[in-house]
Design an enzyme around this catalytic site. Structure first.
Site, short mmCIF file in Angstrom:
data_model
loop_
_atom_site.label_atom_id
_atom_site.label_comp_id
_atom_site.label_asym_id
_atom_site.label_seq_id
_atom_site.Cartn_x
_atom_site.Cartn_y
_atom_site.Cartn_z
N GLY A 34 -2.88 34.17 100.47
CA GLY A 34 -1.50 34.18 100.00
C GLY A 34 -1.41 33.52 98.64
O GLY A 34 -2.37 33.51 97.87
N CYS A 35 -0.26 32.95 98.34
CA CYS A 35 -0.05 32.29 97.05
C CYS A 35 -1.11 31.22 96.82
O CYS A 35 -1.37 30.39 97.69
CB CYS A 35 1.35 31.69 97.01
SG CYS A 35 1.71 30.77 95.50
N PHE A 36 -1.70 31.22 95.64
CA PHE A 36 -2.82 30.30 95.39
C PHE A 36 -2.40 28.89 95.03
O PHE A 36 -3.23 27.99 94.99
CB PHE A 36 -3.79 30.84 94.34
CG PHE A 36 -3.19 31.42 93.08
CD1 PHE A 36 -1.99 30.96 92.55
CD2 PHE A 36 -3.86 32.43 92.40
CE1 PHE A 36 -1.48 31.50 91.38
CE2 PHE A 36 -3.35 32.98 91.23
CZ PHE A 36 -2.14 32.51 90.72
N TRP A 37 -1.12 28.64 94.77
CA TRP A 37 -0.71 27.31 94.32
C TRP A 37 -1.02 26.22 95.34
O TRP A 37 -1.69 25.24 95.03
CB TRP A 37 0.79 27.30 94.02
CG TRP A 37 1.18 28.13 92.84
CD1 TRP A 37 0.39 28.52 91.80
CD2 TRP A 37 2.47 28.69 92.60
NE1 TRP A 37 1.10 29.28 90.91
CE2 TRP A 37 2.38 29.41 91.37
CE3 TRP A 37 3.69 28.68 93.27
CZ2 TRP A 37 3.48 30.08 90.82
CZ3 TRP A 37 4.78 29.34 92.73
CH2 TRP A 37 4.67 30.04 91.53
#
EC number: 1.8.4.11
Length: 435
Positions: A47-50
């Site tokens: 998913g979102c890498f942050w």
């Protein structure tokens, strides 16, 4: 970060061969150090890498975690390109991934992959929570045959655990890494650059070590007002920041309890529970209000004030700088209490001691001084007067005013609104200290 260290190491290795002043023993020691580091790379998409980047960096043995793109074809991988609406379901789209560089002597590929699976829902295809699209697919990109075999074994083991827990089939792709493209600089260490937010938590709650998933009893949360903080099983900087700014010092009379998203059985929760921290305000086990993401002390106590005090005189005094009516009922109760401490009605922090209380004849509680470092002073020019306003240091709520030299024997008079205080007898404080 780590790449610079590697380059520096290589440069130094070349330099060593030309420096006769350095002994052969020293060169051998340096070579042995590099040989025992066992540096490996795994590229993981969940998913979102942050948030993922930050979680991996917090693991012991991880040397570096870098956000980027991989497993796409046909166009230049940039954030702007992969997020185009036309590529939302493009099978050739790049995935948001994190390249994890780790010392396999400290954390094995198996342990890293177990953490990877526990941190998201691998049964969702091309999405994690509200993030939908091929860029959010679950994917493992290996850099050796040994890693590929480990990934297959860990996946099979986790599938058994997921099936037992009622989840579907794992959709995670396992492939050899072709090429990793580093994401734009503003994506690197994103959570550090954006300190007020939340960590997305899409984990299933299914863990490899079943001892980690503690079953909890929520019976105590079904009665009265309660504060429940949704915490992350993995490292979440926003959770740690909230604990440091608020939770660690909280002493309020409304209990504060930490739970994971899969530990809310028996409670009626209306809000989504995938963000950490999420602050839930409950009454008799039912959510009244919630807030996703980090809250500083000022915002938290304002929300708590609305929850605990409602549309009351105490709320107006605390947050709108109103003043109690003289000789109000709270004053009548507090003017002759036993020996003890007056505390902030929201944080529970000590503010005033009965031993410093005196009867000023004004109809408001009066003290010669506060508990040390408990209040702050502010200029107040309202109502055409020049006064010194007093606020609670812990919550920022309005307490009253300071009138210099108006107390006994020329001492100061701290004129305080009773509605924003609570009282604790000294014997109760001593009893709790003994415990």
């Amino acid at each position: 970060m780590f790449k610079g260290l590697i380059l520096a190491t290589f440069a130094m290795s070349g330099l060593l061969s030309t420096m006769s002043a350095i002994s052969s023993d020293e060169v051998t020691k340096s070579s042995d150090l590099n040989a025992t580091m066992h540096v490996e790379k795994l590229v993981l998409g969940s998913g979102c890498f942050w948030g993922a980047e930050k979680r991996y960096e917090a693991l012991n043995g991880v040397l570096d975690a870098e956000s980027g793109y991989a497993d796409g074809h046909g166009f230049k991988p940039t954030y702007r390109n992969i997020t185009k609406l036309s590529r939302r379901f493009d099978e050739d789209n790049y995935a948001e991934v994190v390249q994890v560089t780790f010392n396999s002597n400290i954390i094995s590929a198996k342990e890293l992959l177990q953490n990877y699976y526990e941190s998201h829902d691998p049964t969702q295809k091309n999405r994690q929570g509200n993030d939908v699209g091929t860029q959010y697919r679950s994917i493992i990109l290996t850099t050796s045959d040994e890693q590929a075999n480990t990934a297959l074994a860990v996946t099979q083991q986790y599938q058994q655990l997921l099936t037992k827990a009622g989840y579907g089939t794992i959709a995670t792709q396992i492939k050899p890494l072709e090429q990793f493209y580093s994401a734009e600089e503003y994506h690197q260490n994103y959570l550090e650059k954006n300190p007020n937010g939340y960590c997305p938590d899409h984990s299933t709650g299914v863990v490899f070590s079943q001892d980690e998933k503690q079953q909890v009893d929520n019976t105590a949360l079904l009665t009265g007002k309660q504060i429940v903080i949704l915490d992350s099983r993995d490292y979440c900087p926003y959770c740690e920041k909230f604990k440091a700014a608020v939770a660690n010092d909280y002493k309020g009379t409304i209990p504060m309890t930490f739970r994971h998203a899969d530990q809310l059985s028996g409670l009626t929760i209306k809000s989504a529970t995938w963000a950490t921290p999420t602050i839930l305000f409950l009454e008799d086990g039912v959510e009244v209000y919630s807030r996703q993401g980090y809250m500083d002390a000022e915002l938290f106590y304002k929300a708590l004030g609305a929850f605990k005090l409602g549309d009351s005189e105490a709320y107006k005094v605390a947050f709108n700088a109103k003043t109690d009516s003289p000789y109000c009922k709270e004053y009548a109760i507090f003017k002759n209490t036993p020996d003890g401490i007056f505390i902030d009605k929201l944080s529970g922090e000590p503010l005033f001691d009965t031993r410093d209380r005196f009867n000023s004849g004004t109809g408001w509680l009066s003290f010669t001084h506060p508990v040390k470092d408990s209040v702050t002073q502010h200029e107040d020019n309202s109502w055409g007067m020049q006064r010194i306003e007093l606020k609670s240091k812990s919550t920022g709520i309005h307490l009253g005013h300071l009138f210099p030299a108006e107390g006994p024997n020329g001492q100061d008079r701290y004129c305080i609104n009773a509605t924003v205080l609570e009282f604790v007898a000294r014997e109760e404080i001593n009893r709790s200290d003994d415990v």
